[in-house]
Design a protein around this motif. Structure first.
Motif, mmCIF file in Angstrom:
data_model
loop_
_atom_site.group_PDB
_atom_site.id
_atom_site.type_symbol
_atom_site.label_atom_id
_atom_site.label_comp_id
_atom_site.label_asym_id
_atom_site.label_seq_id
_atom_site.Cartn_x
_atom_site.Cartn_y
_atom_site.Cartn_z
ATOM 1 N N LYS A 26 -53.477 -52.088 -43.761
ATOM 2 C CA LYS A 26 -54.634 -51.225 -43.651
ATOM 3 C C LYS A 26 -54.484 -50.317 -42.437
ATOM 4 C CE LYS A 26 -59.191 -52.485 -45.152
ATOM 5 N NZ LYS A 26 -60.346 -53.321 -44.961
ATOM 6 N N SER A 68 -56.304 -48.441 -39.569
ATOM 7 C CA SER A 68 -57.596 -48.616 -38.898
ATOM 8 C C SER A 68 -58.289 -47.271 -38.682
ATOM 9 C CB SER A 68 -57.385 -49.308 -37.544
ATOM 10 O OG SER A 68 -56.812 -48.401 -36.623
ATOM 11 N N THR A 69 -59.478 -47.343 -38.112
ATOM 12 C CA THR A 69 -60.205 -46.110 -37.801
ATOM 13 C C THR A 69 -59.426 -45.257 -36.803
ATOM 14 O OG1 THR A 69 -61.485 -47.242 -36.092
ATOM 15 C CG2 THR A 69 -62.500 -47.029 -38.272
ATOM 16 N N GLU A 106 -51.297 -46.278 -34.368
ATOM 17 C CA GLU A 106 -51.302 -47.618 -34.953
ATOM 18 C C GLU A 106 -50.110 -48.476 -34.530
ATOM 19 O OE1 GLU A 106 -53.689 -48.849 -36.869
ATOM 20 O OE2 GLU A 106 -54.758 -47.083 -37.561
#
Length: 144
Positions: free
Chosen positions: A2, A4-5, A84
């Motif tokens: 995933k 992330s923001t 990230e």
């Protein structure tokens, strides 16, 4: 895996800066307002982007952030990695520092994770901010 923001918002901010690059240095509050993001959070995202050499800050009353390269020379992969970290669905196949695993020599599933990492990296590295600008313009034309 995933994103992330940090990755999502950072990419949106970089695209916003690319779309408005001819307007000079961009104040964080302007980008944050246009993108519906927290100014404070966006300011934090600028730190790793600056460290990665993707943006630089300009001081003064008309200051803000500018891209350090042309949009065609900044890939989505660079932005995501800056925010990230290395692309890896699992630690043992990390791009930079794969974690040692006692099963690595005979681990069949490691092949899957490596292929997954390589496929994700290929997609992210094949797209530049310029590509996203072009897509943004197509969407704007269709929505009129």
């Amino acid at each position: 895996m995933k994103v992330s923001t940090k990755g999502r918002y950072g990419l949106r901010a970089m695209l916003d800066m690319a779309l408005h690059q001819n307007e000079g240095p961009m104040a964080v509050h302007i980008v944050a307002e246009r993108q519906g993001l927290s100014e404070r959070y966006l300011e934090q995202l600028m730190v790793p982007l600056k460290k990665a050499g993707l943006v630089k800050s300009v001081r003064g009353p008309q200051g803000g952030y500018v891209l350090t390269k042309k949009p065609r020379d900044i890939t989505v992969g660079e932005i995501i990695r800056a925010l990230e970290g290395p692309i890896a669905p699992v630690d043992c196949v990390s791009e930079q520092t794969p974690e040692e695993c006692e099963r690595a020599e005979f681990c069949v599933t490691r092949l899957i994770w490596s292929k997954m990492r390589d496929s994700i990296a290929e997609v992210l590295d094949s797209l530049s901010l310029e590509d996203l600008i072009q897509e943004s313009r197509k969407i704007s034309v269709r929505s009129r």
